[in-house]
Design an enzyme around this catalytic site. Structure first.
Site, PDB file in Angstrom:
ATOM      1  CE1 TYR A  86       1.671   9.803  10.148  1.00  8.47           C
ATOM      2  CE2 TYR A  86       3.421   9.814  11.800  1.00  8.47           C
ATOM      3  CZ  TYR A  86       2.952   9.453  10.546  1.00  8.47           C
ATOM      4  OH  TYR A  86       3.762   8.742   9.702  1.00  8.47           O
ATOM      5  CB  ALA A 107       2.659   1.155  -4.409  1.00  7.50           C
ATOM      6  CB  THR A 166      -0.940   0.029   1.212  1.00  7.92           C
ATOM      7  OG1 THR A 166      -0.184   0.228   2.424  1.00  7.92           O
ATOM      8  CG2 THR A 166      -1.741  -1.261   1.317  1.00  7.92           C
TER       9      THR A 166
END
Length: 304
Positions: free
Chosen positions: A188, A23, A21
């Site tokens: 985050y 990418a 993922t």
């Protein structure tokens, strides 16, 4: 004349399928390229088809591996993740490597289309849902590996020393989506901490199955997220700061190592900082909190 991939039985990952993922990002494209170079059939998860077409061609040209394809998905949307899983199943019967590399950092609190705070949706719930939905494919492919790309922010929400005072990420089970008090770096860090903690739960549940689950901090890499987390006063100096950070190639190396090195095939439930095993924050090992977080996450994505 039909082109033939240069990958062969002698390639380290020949016969294996990998899904990456994020990418199209700086580190993601290096991870995907390195796995393809080792002979794996690689599925690239990107947000736009145009990205995927270019990246697929570039990786095939760079590696000689023609077993590279792309799938389009928005990992902030749970319906899109489920459609992604369907597409993976249509292309391959097995999956040996899953690299959950995609991540997002935003300065303002935003909600996904599912009504979930965006850091939590993309950085934690997306890999949580994707990993769970692909487990049956990985079980039949064992030995198989799930690699979760985390961040130093799980231990320090100001992970760059020139960005401000250090603060550890602390998970609040009563405010997982930072509704009461939103700070970008904190949100985050919490989302990445949640990913690591649920990874520990999954590793326990998969013990003995041949499917491993590990997480790592790849180092402070000069990616777009560095620009996102930089305070306004620091941004004019980013070009200078980046010279002191790891390149995407250096950051990707530890991820590829964890995904492919034969001697790490049975290592599971472990946290790495680059190539070294380290302990994540002590709070992340609390089993009761891990299980409560798992149950809350499962409820948010509709898993029983």
């Amino acid at each position: 004349m039909t082109a033939v991939s240069s990958a062969s039985w002698s390639s380290p990952l020949w016969g294996q399928t990998a899904l990456v993922t994020g990418a199209a990002g700086g580190m993601g494209r290096v991870i995907a390229t390195d796995l393809a170079r080792q002979g794996a059939a690689v599925l690239l998860v990107v947000r736009r088809a145009a990205q995927g077409k270019v990246l697929k061609r570039e990786i095939a040209q760079a590696t000689g591996n023609l077993e590279v394809d792309f799938l389009v998905a928005d990992l902030s949307v749970q319906t899109s993740i489920r459609q992604l899983v369907t597409a993976v199943r249509q292309r391959h019967a097995q999956l040996h490597i899953l690299v959950n590399n995609a991540g997002v950092h935003l300065q303002e609190r935003q909600l996904s289309v599912d009504g979930i705070e965006m850091h939590f949706a993309v950085n934690h719930l997306a890999p949580f849902l994707l990993s769970n939905l692909l487990l049956d494919m990985m079980n039949v492919s064992a030995p198989a590996r799930i690699v979760n790309v985390s961040s130093q922010t799980i231990a320090d929400t100001r992970s760059l020393p020139f960005f401000g005072r250090s603060r550890p990420a602390v998970l609040d089970l009563n405010d997982l989506q930072s509704a009461r008090n939103f700070e970008p770096g904190v949100a985050y860090g919490r989302s990445k901490l949640a990913m690591v903690m649920c990874g520990y739960v999954l590793a326990r549940r998969l013990q003995g199955s041949g499917v491993t689950v590990n997480a790592l901090h790849p180092g402070i890499v000069a990616t777009d997220i560095v620009a996102d987390v930089a305070p306004p006063l620091v941004r004019p100096f980013l070009s200078v700061i980046r010279r002191f950070l790891l390149t995407p190639e250096q950051g990707a190396a530890s991820t590829v190592r964890l995904a492919s090195l034969p001697e790490l095939e049975t290592v599971t439930g472990t946290y790495f900082v680059r190539a070294n095993e380290q302990r994540s924050p002590e709070s992340s090992y609390d089993v009761l909190t891990q299980e409560r977080l798992w149950n809350a996450s499962a409820a948010l994505v509709g898993l029983s």
